[in-house]
Design a protein around this motif. Structure first.
Motif, PDB file in Angstrom:
ATOM      1  N   TRP A 164       0.824  -1.210   0.000  1.00  9.12           N
ATOM      2  CA  TRP A 164       0.000   0.000   0.000  1.00  9.12           C
ATOM      3  C   TRP A 164       0.855   1.255   0.000  1.00  9.12           C
ATOM      4  CZ3 TRP A 164      -5.321  -0.287  -0.296  1.00  9.12           C
ATOM      5  CH2 TRP A 164      -5.858  -1.573  -0.161  1.00  9.12           C
ATOM      6  N   ARG A 167       2.036   2.431  -3.378  1.00  7.59           N
ATOM      7  CA  ARG A 167       1.020   3.006  -4.261  1.00  7.59           C
ATOM      8  C   ARG A 167       0.427   4.307  -3.736  1.00  7.59           C
ATOM      9  NH1 ARG A 167       1.867  -2.032  -4.857  1.00  7.59           N
ATOM     10  NH2 ARG A 167       1.464  -3.132  -6.815  1.00  7.59           N
ATOM     11  N   PHE A 168       0.436   4.497  -2.413  1.00 15.77           N
ATOM     12  CA  PHE A 168      -0.169   5.694  -1.841  1.00 15.77           C
ATOM     13  C   PHE A 168       0.830   6.594  -1.130  1.00 15.77           C
ATOM     14  CE2 PHE A 168      -3.934   2.947  -2.096  1.00 15.77           C
ATOM     15  CZ  PHE A 168      -4.869   3.821  -2.601  1.00 15.77           C
ATOM     16  N   TRP A 191      -5.784   5.581   3.631  1.00  9.89           N
ATOM     17  CA  TRP A 191      -4.946   6.098   2.549  1.00  9.89           C
ATOM     18  C   TRP A 191      -5.758   7.113   1.767  1.00  9.89           C
ATOM     19  CZ3 TRP A 191      -0.245   3.886   3.218  1.00  9.89           C
ATOM     20  CH2 TRP A 191      -0.210   2.667   3.884  1.00  9.89           C
ATOM     21  N   CYS A 193      -6.938   9.358  -1.408  1.00  8.13           N
ATOM     22  CA  CYS A 193      -7.064   9.224  -2.857  1.00  8.13           C
ATOM     23  C   CYS A 193      -6.133  10.213  -3.544  1.00  8.13           C
ATOM     24  CB  CYS A 193      -8.521   9.464  -3.264  1.00  8.13           C
ATOM     25  SG  CYS A 193      -8.772   9.560  -5.047  1.00  8.13           S
ATOM     26  N   TRP A 205     -11.091   0.422   0.507  1.00  7.87           N
ATOM     27  CA  TRP A 205     -10.404   0.402  -0.792  1.00  7.87           C
ATOM     28  C   TRP A 205     -10.544  -0.980  -1.417  1.00  7.87           C
ATOM     29  CZ3 TRP A 205      -9.130   4.198  -3.778  1.00  7.87           C
ATOM     30  CH2 TRP A 205      -8.726   5.432  -3.275  1.00  7.87           C
ATOM     31  N   GLY A 210     -10.419  -1.047  -5.363  1.00  3.41           N
ATOM     32  CA  GLY A 210      -9.371  -0.069  -5.621  1.00  3.41           C
ATOM     33  C   GLY A 210      -9.842   1.227  -6.233  1.00  3.41           C
ATOM     34  N   CYS A 212     -11.854   4.975  -5.936  1.00  7.53           N
ATOM     35  CA  CYS A 212     -12.324   6.004  -5.017  1.00  7.53           C
ATOM     36  C   CYS A 212     -13.827   6.180  -5.203  1.00  7.53           C
ATOM     37  CB  CYS A 212     -11.595   7.319  -5.279  1.00  7.53           C
ATOM     38  SG  CYS A 212     -12.178   8.705  -4.255  1.00  7.53           S
ATOM     39  N   LEU A 219      -6.880   2.797  -8.342  1.00  5.73           N
ATOM     40  CA  LEU A 219      -5.559   2.428  -7.864  1.00  5.73           C
ATOM     41  C   LEU A 219      -4.700   1.862  -8.990  1.00  5.73           C
ATOM     42  CD1 LEU A 219      -3.832   2.049  -5.261  1.00  5.73           C
ATOM     43  CD2 LEU A 219      -4.837  -0.218  -5.073  1.00  5.73           C
TER      44      LEU A 219
END
Length: 260
Positions: A164, A167-168, A191, A193, A205, A210, A212, A219
């Protein structure tokens, strides 16, 4: 188990089958034929015991036949005794067990792996969460998952926190999840967006595949099985107009808080 591991294990079964063909060749023609049949049975039982999922059904009889042929060839090159011509039918015997099974499965047709209903006239889907093939009656169209994963809340994404973070970035340490309104704390990771900045907790999520729930941002760099299935395919980023509206709304909310 990944697809590559399935094929590696199948190759290992092929080597064992070749050995099973090679050893009985010392007993002449009977040993050659018995070894071929033994090689085929070994490949068949091995795939069942190891639960190998080989999509191309012709590979199993091919591996068994090649393994038997290799065993007969090695026996011939390492011996001064002439090999009977009938010994070359051993690869055909090796291909029979898996070949007959593949033919029978083809005649019966594919079935839903949840309710065992034949899929001849039904839509079928490969679930990205459990990798089972589900018919249209066992598929949750609005949730993009099978009913088994829906009932047992099987996650789509890894639980590893580093996955995670890649990606965030950093977690959201304050506020609440936009969907379930759970507060961010040590037990609930949240996390933000990348598109609109609104936070969702990790379960939400995952629950939304994945995506928003506010701006539709998706995602990136999803697992291969999710991308291949079409769940949460990468979409275009939010428009500048949408982001400007979100910024204006957030600023208005902040001013309202100060005045209050």
């Amino acid at each position: 188990m990944t697809r590559m591991r399935h094929y590696v294990l199948l190759a290992a079964l092929g080597i064992l089958a070749a050995i099973a063909q090679l050893v009985p060749t010392r007993w002449g023609l009977v040993g050659d034929l018995a070894g071929g049949l033994l090689a085929g049975v070994l490949v068949l039982i091995g795939t069942r015991v190891l639960a190998l999922e080989i999509e191309k059904t012709y590979l199993l009889p091919t591996v068994a036949a090649v393994a038997s042929l290799s065993g007969v060839t090695f026996a011939m090159t390492g011996s001064d005794v002439a090999t009977p011509h009938l010994a070359w039918t051993a690869p055909l015997l090796a291909a029979l067990p898996t070949g007959i099974t593949a033919l029978a499965d083809g005649v019966r047709g594919r079935r839903c792996q949840l309710c065992r209903t034949p899929l001849r006239r039904l839509l079928s889907f490969s679930c990205p969460r459990c990798h089972l093939v589900a018919c249209e009656n066992c598929w949750q169209f609005e949730r993009d998952r099978c009913c088994l994963c829906e009932a047992n809340q099987i996650p789509l994404f890894p639980l590893d926190i580093s996955w995670w973070q890649q990606r965030f970035g950093a977690q959201v340490r304050g506020g609440r999840c936009t969907l379930c309104l759970r507060a961010a704390d040590g037990r609930v990771a949240q996390w933000a967006c990348v598109g609109c900045g609104h936070a969702q907790c990790r379960p939400c999520w995952d629950e939304n595949n994945g995506q928003c729930s506010r701006c539709g941002w998706i995602l990136p760099h999803l697992p291969d099985e999710a991308s291949a299935h079409g769940v949460a395919m990468p979409a275009s980023p939010p428009s500048s107009k949408f982001l400007a509206q979100e910024d204006s709304r957030r600023n208005a909310d902040k001013r309202g808080v100060r005045h209050a």
